[in-house]
Design an enzyme around this catalytic site. Structure first.
Site, PDB file in Angstrom:
ATOM      1  N   ARG A 105       0.877  -1.191   0.000  1.00 31.42           N
ATOM      2  CA  ARG A 105       0.000   0.000   0.000  1.00 31.42           C
ATOM      3  C   ARG A 105       0.900   1.222   0.000  1.00 31.42           C
ATOM      4  O   ARG A 105       1.670   1.435   0.944  1.00 31.42           O
ATOM      5  CB  ARG A 105      -0.911  -0.001   1.229  1.00 31.42           C
ATOM      6  N   HIS A 132      -7.281   0.933  -6.356  1.00 27.97           N
ATOM      7  CA  HIS A 132      -7.402  -0.010  -5.226  1.00 27.97           C
ATOM      8  C   HIS A 132      -8.003  -1.308  -5.789  1.00 27.97           C
ATOM      9  O   HIS A 132      -9.136  -1.680  -5.488  1.00 27.97           O
ATOM     10  CB  HIS A 132      -8.286   0.590  -4.135  1.00 27.97           C
ATOM     11  N   GLN A 135      -9.746  -4.166  -3.675  1.00 30.19           N
ATOM     12  CA  GLN A 135     -11.091  -3.838  -3.194  1.00 30.19           C
ATOM     13  C   GLN A 135     -12.134  -4.159  -4.268  1.00 30.19           C
ATOM     14  O   GLN A 135     -13.226  -4.652  -3.974  1.00 30.19           O
ATOM     15  CB  GLN A 135     -11.156  -2.349  -2.825  1.00 30.19           C
ATOM     16  N   ASP A 233     -17.643   6.342  -1.281  1.00 29.63           N
ATOM     17  CA  ASP A 233     -16.361   6.228  -0.581  1.00 29.63           C
ATOM     18  C   ASP A 233     -16.158   7.537   0.176  1.00 29.63           C
ATOM     19  O   ASP A 233     -16.850   8.536  -0.080  1.00 29.63           O
ATOM     20  CB  ASP A 233     -15.225   5.982  -1.602  1.00 29.63           C
ATOM     21  N   CYS A 273     -16.299   0.663   0.541  1.00 30.70           N
ATOM     22  CA  CYS A 273     -15.073  -0.091   0.837  1.00 30.70           C
ATOM     23  C   CYS A 273     -14.696  -0.016   2.314  1.00 30.70           C
ATOM     24  O   CYS A 273     -13.962  -0.872   2.808  1.00 30.70           O
ATOM     25  CB  CYS A 273     -13.926   0.394  -0.045  1.00 30.70           C
ATOM     26  N   ARG A 301     -12.813  -9.351   1.035  1.00 26.99           N
ATOM     27  CA  ARG A 301     -11.408  -8.996   0.825  1.00 26.99           C
ATOM     28  C   ARG A 301     -10.532 -10.233   1.065  1.00 26.99           C
ATOM     29  O   ARG A 301      -9.592 -10.506   0.314  1.00 26.99           O
ATOM     30  CB  ARG A 301     -10.978  -7.863   1.786  1.00 26.99           C
TER      31      ARG A 301
HETATM   32  N1  NVA Z   1     -10.255   6.394  -1.146  1.00 25.45           N
HETATM   33  C1  NVA Z   1      -9.897   5.879   0.151  1.00 25.45           C
HETATM   34  C2  NVA Z   1     -10.013   4.402   0.197  1.00 25.45           C
HETATM   35  C3  NVA Z   1      -9.723   3.800   1.546  1.00 25.45           C
HETATM   36  C4  NVA Z   1      -9.791   2.306   1.547  1.00 25.45           C
HETATM   37  C5  NVA Z   1      -8.492   6.309   0.505  1.00 25.45           C
HETATM   38  O1  NVA Z   1      -7.600   6.238  -0.354  1.00 25.45           O
HETATM   39  O2  NVA Z   1      -8.260   6.737   1.639  1.00 25.45           O
HETATM   40  N1   CP Z   2     -11.103  -0.794   2.370  1.00 28.61           N
HETATM   41  C1   CP Z   2      -9.840  -0.797   2.842  1.00 28.61           C
HETATM   42  O1   CP Z   2      -8.882  -0.936   2.081  1.00 28.61           O
HETATM   43  O2   CP Z   2      -9.748  -0.674   4.177  1.00 28.61           O
HETATM   44  P1   CP Z   2      -8.415  -0.388   5.014  1.00 28.61           P
HETATM   45  O3   CP Z   2      -7.955   1.010   4.665  1.00 28.61           O
HETATM   46  O4   CP Z   2      -8.839  -0.498   6.449  1.00 28.61           O
HETATM   47  O5   CP Z   2      -7.379  -1.402   4.640  1.00 28.61           O
END
Ligand code: NVA
Ligand code: CP
Length: 321
Positions: A105, A132, A135, A233, A273, A301
């Site tokens: 990540r 992502h 997801q 989201d 998500c 997931r």
């Molecule tokens: N768009 C959000 C998704 C979190 C899983 C972010 O990048 O923070």
């Molecule tokens: N949806 C998701 O990726 O959650 P986290 O940020 O908790 O990993």
């Protein structure tokens, strides 16, 4: 088929349509028979790296790798030498000597691409600023379960999904690309200032041409009409917290609430998500209501990522002696 290149999963279109269906079928099998695969028996290790915070991704990959017989090595990159400037290329080359796969990540998509220049094991994008894709696998599995007549991934084709809110973030990009790849019609409904960048719309439309899906962008909430799936989201993605942009006022008309859900099909489901912010992008009555499938989505997931890892490990080039 002789595979000559390492197969990574850096973006949703790194799997073609048929490959995506294979992964989804395997995800459904693994949900039924959770401990049936021992892909990482040994145990082999998998690196799970975080430049940003996480709950679901951290736990689902850690549990999933263990359930496949492997050992997850979870690291905050700030505590590794990457945090002090060791190059992504050197890190990819080094980690490949220790682990069977790398899950990461990070911020820029270019970081993943840089590591992929040298990694000889598959790299999985566990969220970047642009995409992502893990997801999306979980979301598609959830839609197969709840919106197709016989729970078969090929029946995704022709369903309609709408995503409301921040159209200029990783989730919106991945919904366009990944849903188009699955054959699901996708409409991003967002304020004019927060619509997806054209490069991502164009890339999704290239994929959509192969599957017959449509990719649309709109500022009109009325376009929720006829949706099988309604998605939102957070309005403030990780890394955007202090960018000085008003991330509330422009989005308020795009909150998913009872009035928005009433425009969709009566049997439409709601996905998010997570993490969710009740009273912002979604009202509490929707996310905690009968049409919400967010906890199935979160659970998936685990199954979808296990399926992806199994698939990737089975599609790597044979080791050269
Ligand atoms: N768009 C959000 C998704 C979190 C899983 C972010 O990048 O923070
Ligand atoms: N949806 C998701 O990726 O959650 P986290 O940020 O908790 O990993």
């Amino acid at each position: 088929m002789q595979i000559t290149q390492v197969r990574h999963f850096l973006a949703d279109d790194d799997l073609d349509h048929q490959e995506l269906l294979e992964v989804l079928r395997l995800a459904m099998e693994l949900k039924q028979d959770r401990y049936s695969r021992e892909t990482f028996a040994g145990p082999q290790s998998v690196a799970v790296l975080f430049d940003k915070t996480s709950t679901r991704t951290r736990f689902s990959f850690s549990a999933g790798i263990a359930e496949l017989g492997g050992h997850p090595i979870v690291t905050e990159t700030g505590k590794s030498q990457m945090g002090k400037g060791e190059t992504f290329q050197d890190t990819g080359a080094v980690l490949s000597r220790f682990v069977s796969a790398i899950v990461w990540r990070t911020f820029a998509q270019a970081n993943l691409e840089a590591m992929a220049e040298t990694a000889t094991v598959p790299i999985v994008n566990a969220l970047s600023d642009d995409f992502h894709p893990c997801q999306i696998l979980a979301d598609l599995q959830t839609i197969v379960e709840h919106c197709t007549p016989d729970s078969r991934p090929e029946q995704l084709c022709g369903l309609k999904a709408v995503y409301l809110g921040d159209g200029d973030n990783n989730m919106a990009n991945s919904y366009m690309l990944g849903f188009a790849n699955a054959g699901v019609d996708i409409t991003i409904i967002a304020p004019e200032k927060f619509q997806p960048k054209q490069q991502f719309v164009d890339r999704a439309r290239v994929v959509a041409e192969q599957t017959g899906a449509t990719v649309a962008v709109s500022a009109d909430v009325a376009d929720v009409e006829g949706a099988d799936v309604v998605i939102t989201d957070t309005w403030v993605s990780m890394g955007m917290e202090n960018d000085g942009v008003d991330r509330r006022t422009p989005f308020l008309p795009y909150q998913v609430n009872a009035a928005v859900m009433a425009k969709a099909k009566p049997e439409a489901i709601f996905l998010h998500c997570l993490p969710a912010y009740r009273g912002s992008e979604v009202s509490a009555d929707v996310i905690d209501g009968p049409r919400s499938r967010v906890f199935d989505e979160a659970e998936n997931r685990l199954h979808a990522q296990k399926a992806l890892l199994v698939w990737l490990m089975e599609h790597q080039p044979a080791e050269e002696k």
